[in-house]
Design a protein around this motif. Structure first.
Motif, PDB file in Angstrom:
ATOM      1  N   TYR A 205       0.843  -1.189   0.000  1.00  0.00           N
ATOM      2  CA  TYR A 205       0.000   0.000   0.000  1.00  0.00           C
ATOM      3  C   TYR A 205       0.886   1.249   0.000  1.00  0.00           C
ATOM      4  CZ  TYR A 205      -4.037  -2.922   1.116  1.00  0.00           C
ATOM      5  OH  TYR A 205      -5.040  -3.869   1.074  1.00  0.00           O
ATOM      6  N   PHE A 206       0.414   2.282  -0.679  1.00  0.00           N
ATOM      7  CA  PHE A 206       1.130   3.557  -0.703  1.00  0.00           C
ATOM      8  C   PHE A 206       0.173   4.660  -0.249  1.00  0.00           C
ATOM      9  CE2 PHE A 206       3.843   1.100  -3.401  1.00  0.00           C
ATOM     10  CZ  PHE A 206       5.105   1.669  -3.293  1.00  0.00           C
ATOM     11  N   GLY A 207       0.662   5.509   0.637  1.00  0.00           N
ATOM     12  CA  GLY A 207      -0.104   6.663   1.059  1.00  0.00           C
ATOM     13  C   GLY A 207       0.688   7.932   0.805  1.00  0.00           C
ATOM     14  N   GLY A 208       0.090   8.861   0.072  1.00  0.00           N
ATOM     15  CA  GLY A 208       0.722  10.159  -0.121  1.00  0.00           C
ATOM     16  C   GLY A 208       0.594  10.968   1.152  1.00  0.00           C
ATOM     17  N   THR A 209       1.701  11.531   1.615  1.00  0.00           N
ATOM     18  CA  THR A 209       1.667  12.201   2.910  1.00  0.00           C
ATOM     19  C   THR A 209       1.755  13.713   2.803  1.00  0.00           C
ATOM     20  OG1 THR A 209       4.068  12.147   3.266  1.00  0.00           O
ATOM     21  CG2 THR A 209       2.802  10.217   3.962  1.00  0.00           C
TER      22      THR A 209
ATOM     23  N   ALA B 105      -5.724   0.911   4.695  1.00  0.00           N
ATOM     24  CA  ALA B 105      -4.387   0.445   4.325  1.00  0.00           C
ATOM     25  C   ALA B 105      -3.584   0.072   5.563  1.00  0.00           C
ATOM     26  CB  ALA B 105      -3.665   1.538   3.527  1.00  0.00           C
ATOM     27  N   TYR B 106      -3.715   0.861   6.603  1.00  0.00           N
ATOM     28  CA  TYR B 106      -2.987   0.578   7.846  1.00  0.00           C
ATOM     29  C   TYR B 106      -3.406  -0.772   8.423  1.00  0.00           C
ATOM     30  CZ  TYR B 106      -1.353   1.068  12.673  1.00  0.00           C
ATOM     31  OH  TYR B 106      -0.754   0.860  13.892  1.00  0.00           O
ATOM     32  N   ALA B 107      -4.704  -1.016   8.474  1.00  0.00           N
ATOM     33  CA  ALA B 107      -5.217  -2.261   9.045  1.00  0.00           C
ATOM     34  C   ALA B 107      -4.778  -3.476   8.235  1.00  0.00           C
ATOM     35  CB  ALA B 107      -6.739  -2.207   9.123  1.00  0.00           C
TER      36      ALA B 107
ATOM     37  N   PHE C 222       0.957   8.307  11.861  1.00  0.00           N
ATOM     38  CA  PHE C 222       0.999   6.852  11.694  1.00  0.00           C
ATOM     39  C   PHE C 222       2.240   6.225  12.324  1.00  0.00           C
ATOM     40  CE2 PHE C 222      -2.397   7.547   8.642  1.00  0.00           C
ATOM     41  CZ  PHE C 222      -3.215   6.463   8.939  1.00  0.00           C
ATOM     42  N   ALA C 223       3.312   6.985  12.454  1.00  0.00           N
ATOM     43  CA  ALA C 223       4.480   6.460  13.157  1.00  0.00           C
ATOM     44  C   ALA C 223       4.141   6.239  14.634  1.00  0.00           C
ATOM     45  CB  ALA C 223       5.654   7.424  13.025  1.00  0.00           C
ATOM     46  N   SER C 224       3.438   7.194  15.224  1.00  0.00           N
ATOM     47  CA  SER C 224       3.029   7.061  16.623  1.00  0.00           C
ATOM     48  C   SER C 224       2.039   5.912  16.790  1.00  0.00           C
ATOM     49  CB  SER C 224       2.394   8.366  17.111  1.00  0.00           C
ATOM     50  OG  SER C 224       3.323   9.434  17.055  1.00  0.00           O
ATOM     51  N   ARG C 225       1.134   5.800  15.841  1.00  0.00           N
ATOM     52  CA  ARG C 225       0.123   4.742  15.917  1.00  0.00           C
ATOM     53  C   ARG C 225       0.763   3.360  15.787  1.00  0.00           C
ATOM     54  NH1 ARG C 225      -5.304   4.817  12.132  1.00  0.00           N
ATOM     55  NH2 ARG C 225      -6.153   2.775  12.715  1.00  0.00           N
ATOM     56  N   ALA C 226       1.697   3.222  14.857  1.00  0.00           N
ATOM     57  CA  ALA C 226       2.362   1.933  14.662  1.00  0.00           C
ATOM     58  C   ALA C 226       3.180   1.550  15.892  1.00  0.00           C
ATOM     59  CB  ALA C 226       3.263   2.002  13.431  1.00  0.00           C
ATOM     60  N   LYS C 227       3.824   2.548  16.473  1.00  0.00           N
ATOM     61  CA  LYS C 227       4.615   2.282  17.676  1.00  0.00           C
ATOM     62  C   LYS C 227       3.725   1.804  18.811  1.00  0.00           C
ATOM     63  CE  LYS C 227       8.238   4.451  20.474  1.00  0.00           C
ATOM     64  NZ  LYS C 227       9.030   5.691  20.694  1.00  0.00           N
ATOM     65  N   ALA C 228       2.576   2.449  18.985  1.00  0.00           N
ATOM     66  CA  ALA C 228       1.641   2.059  20.043  1.00  0.00           C
ATOM     67  C   ALA C 228       1.061   0.675  19.796  1.00  0.00           C
ATOM     68  CB  ALA C 228       0.524   3.089  20.143  1.00  0.00           C
ATOM     69  N   ASP C 229       0.856   0.333  18.520  1.00  0.00           N
ATOM     70  CA  ASP C 229       0.261  -0.957  18.167  1.00  0.00           C
ATOM     71  C   ASP C 229       1.292  -2.070  18.026  1.00  0.00           C
ATOM     72  OD1 ASP C 229      -2.197   0.256  18.139  1.00  0.00           O
ATOM     73  OD2 ASP C 229      -2.282   0.495  15.959  1.00  0.00           O
ATOM     74  N   GLY C 230       2.558  -1.734  18.132  1.00  0.00           N
ATOM     75  CA  GLY C 230       3.604  -2.742  18.004  1.00  0.00           C
ATOM     76  C   GLY C 230       3.849  -3.207  16.590  1.00  0.00           C
ATOM     77  N   LYS C 231       3.471  -2.385  15.593  1.00  0.00           N
ATOM     78  CA  LYS C 231       3.727  -2.754  14.199  1.00  0.00           C
ATOM     79  C   LYS C 231       5.170  -2.413  13.826  1.00  0.00           C
ATOM     80  CE  LYS C 231      -0.789  -2.804  12.013  1.00  0.00           C
ATOM     81  NZ  LYS C 231      -1.498  -2.631  10.733  1.00  0.00           N
ATOM     82  N   ALA C 232       5.728  -3.220  12.938  1.00  0.00           N
ATOM     83  CA  ALA C 232       7.110  -2.998  12.491  1.00  0.00           C
ATOM     84  C   ALA C 232       7.200  -1.694  11.705  1.00  0.00           C
ATOM     85  CB  ALA C 232       7.570  -4.165  11.626  1.00  0.00           C
TER      86      ALA C 232
ATOM     87  N   THR D 251       2.923  -7.494   4.314  1.00  0.00           N
ATOM     88  CA  THR D 251       2.328  -6.397   3.551  1.00  0.00           C
ATOM     89  C   THR D 251       2.774  -5.070   4.151  1.00  0.00           C
ATOM     90  OG1 THR D 251       0.391  -7.728   2.973  1.00  0.00           O
ATOM     91  CG2 THR D 251       0.172  -5.328   2.808  1.00  0.00           C
ATOM     92  N   GLU D 252       3.362  -4.206   3.317  1.00  0.00           N
ATOM     93  CA  GLU D 252       3.863  -2.926   3.781  1.00  0.00           C
ATOM     94  C   GLU D 252       2.910  -1.781   3.422  1.00  0.00           C
ATOM     95  OE1 GLU D 252       7.357  -5.640   2.986  1.00  0.00           O
ATOM     96  OE2 GLU D 252       5.626  -4.949   1.815  1.00  0.00           O
ATOM     97  N   PHE D 253       2.929  -0.755   4.243  1.00  0.00           N
ATOM     98  CA  PHE D 253       2.224   0.492   3.963  1.00  0.00           C
ATOM     99  C   PHE D 253       3.294   1.577   3.872  1.00  0.00           C
ATOM    100  CE2 PHE D 253      -1.220   3.659   5.665  1.00  0.00           C
ATOM    101  CZ  PHE D 253      -1.342   4.198   4.392  1.00  0.00           C
ATOM    102  N   VAL D 254       3.575   2.010   2.647  1.00  0.00           N
ATOM    103  CA  VAL D 254       4.621   3.000   2.392  1.00  0.00           C
ATOM    104  C   VAL D 254       4.008   4.397   2.439  1.00  0.00           C
ATOM    105  CG1 VAL D 254       6.292   3.846   0.701  1.00  0.00           C
ATOM    106  CG2 VAL D 254       5.947   1.383   0.997  1.00  0.00           C
ATOM    107  N   LEU D 255       4.538   5.253   3.294  1.00  0.00           N
ATOM    108  CA  LEU D 255       4.017   6.610   3.460  1.00  0.00           C
ATOM    109  C   LEU D 255       5.109   7.610   3.103  1.00  0.00           C
ATOM    110  CD1 LEU D 255       2.214   5.681   6.715  1.00  0.00           C
ATOM    111  CD2 LEU D 255       1.045   6.897   4.880  1.00  0.00           C
ATOM    112  N   VAL D 256       4.944   8.243   1.933  1.00  0.00           N
ATOM    113  CA  VAL D 256       5.932   9.200   1.445  1.00  0.00           C
ATOM    114  C   VAL D 256       5.220  10.419   0.864  1.00  0.00           C
ATOM    115  CG1 VAL D 256       7.687   7.447   0.943  1.00  0.00           C
ATOM    116  CG2 VAL D 256       6.033   8.094  -0.827  1.00  0.00           C
ATOM    117  N   GLY D 257       5.952  11.522   0.732  1.00  0.00           N
ATOM    118  CA  GLY D 257       5.384  12.728   0.148  1.00  0.00           C
ATOM    119  C   GLY D 257       4.729  12.435  -1.184  1.00  0.00           C
ATOM    120  N   ALA D 258       3.532  12.981  -1.388  1.00  0.00           N
ATOM    121  CA  ALA D 258       2.746  12.661  -2.580  1.00  0.00           C
ATOM    122  C   ALA D 258       3.457  13.019  -3.879  1.00  0.00           C
ATOM    123  CB  ALA D 258       1.393  13.364  -2.509  1.00  0.00           C
ATOM    124  N   ALA D 259       4.384  13.976  -3.845  1.00  0.00           N
ATOM    125  CA  ALA D 259       5.105  14.350  -5.059  1.00  0.00           C
ATOM    126  C   ALA D 259       5.957  13.202  -5.597  1.00  0.00           C
ATOM    127  CB  ALA D 259       5.993  15.568  -4.802  1.00  0.00           C
ATOM    128  N   HIS D 260       6.290  12.244  -4.738  1.00  0.00           N
ATOM    129  CA  HIS D 260       7.062  11.080  -5.179  1.00  0.00           C
ATOM    130  C   HIS D 260       6.218  10.094  -5.975  1.00  0.00           C
ATOM    131  CE1 HIS D 260      10.718  12.073  -2.974  1.00  0.00           C
ATOM    132  NE2 HIS D 260       9.946  12.441  -1.969  1.00  0.00           N
TER     133      HIS D 260
END
Length: 287
Positions: free
Chosen positions: A35-39, A57-59, A151-161, A256-265
């Motif tokens: 999954y890709f999310g424009g940030t 996508a996160y779930a 989402f970095a804070s959320r993943a850390k709280a949820d124990g996601k890699a 399954t990865e969720f890639v979060l990068v600036g939308a211009a990429h």
């Protein structure tokens, strides 16, 4: 457009959201998906909550991948290293790195914001370009954590890699070398962009909100390539090329990865999506 948060114009902002359309996509290779999310790297409080597609996508993902180590760039050690690398220590001042026209334009801009240019004489032009850009966004009310941090804070709280494409040192090297050797062009680009910022934000807003990559390409990416080719090369082309082998590997493994990068990429002929499409991968919006 993270990173420097980002060079500030890759700071995409939003005032409203559509639950039917967002900057979230799914790339598929057989049974494997990424999954890709424009940030947007900085937000207003009113921009929240984020579109539900990000939650979907996160779930569905086991691991989150960001541009860089978000916790790492907030450490005291990194901030000190950044300051040391972006401060002039060779006896020169900001003025000696700019021609008279650029220096005077910068002086006028800072004065209009109630600031004196001598307060910034010890900084390298790349640092000042970042600082004045961020000042403008802050002045316009953008003071909330962006999509990346949320989402970095959320993943850390949820124990996601969590992984990232670039180390904090690589990010710092990018900032230091932003724009190559043409300090005047970088400052001029930043000042020009500030003048058109309200209209630019409106265009970026709607294109990011709708996940309209064609519009984003027209309003931001192509303009960046035309007016600042060196910055475009280092900010977009080089980094996308560096990320591609890692993305290709993600499409071969089972997590399954969720890639979060600036939308211009993700927009334009040199984008990550253009490279993936050329290799035959299926790309579809998450709805």
């Amino acid at each position: 457009m993270n990173m420097l948060k980002k060079v500030a114009w890759i700071v995409f902002l939003s005032t409203s959201f559509s639950v039917r359309s967002a900057s979230v996509w799914k790339v598929t290779d057989g049974e494997n998906s990424v999954y890709f999310g424009g940030t947007i790297h900085i937000l207003k409080t009113e921009n929240l909550p984020l579109p539900i597609e990000y939650d979907i996508a996160y779930a569905a993902s086991d691991k989150l991948v960001f541009e860089t180590d978000i916790d790492g760039i907030k450490t005291v050690e990194f901030q000190q290293k950044m300051l040391s690398k972006l401060t002039l220590t060779d006896g020169t001042t900001l003025q000696s790195h700019l021609n008279d026209g650029t220096y005077n334009a910068l002086k006028t801009h800072l004065h209009s914001r109630g600031l004196q240019i001598v307060e910034f004489h010890r900084f390298k032009p790349s640092m000042l370009a970042l600082m004045i850009s961020m000042m403008e966004f802050r002045a316009n009310g953008f003071d909330h954590d962006g999509v990346d941090q949320i989402f970095a804070s959320r993943a850390k709280a949820d124990g996601k890699a969590i992984q990232w494409f670039e180390s904090v040192d690589e990010q710092l090297d990018f900032i230091v070398n932003l724009g190559g050797d043409d300090d005047n062009a970088m400052i001029k680009h930043t000042l020009d962009e500030i003048q058109t910022l309200p209209a630019l934000i409106d265009d970026m807003l709607s294109s990011w909100r709708d996940g309209d990559l064609e519009k984003l390409n027209k309003s931001l990416v192509e303009a960046m390539e035309k007016t600042s080719p060196k910055i475009y090369d280092s900010l977009i082309i080089q980094r996308n090329n560096n990320w591609m082998p890692k993305i290709m590997q993600m499409l071969k493994d089972r997590p399954t990865e969720f890639v979060l990068v600036g939308a211009a990429h993700l927009a334009g002929k040199d984008s990550v999506f253009a490279k993936l499409e050329a290799k035959g991968y299926k790309i579809e919006k998450v709805k």
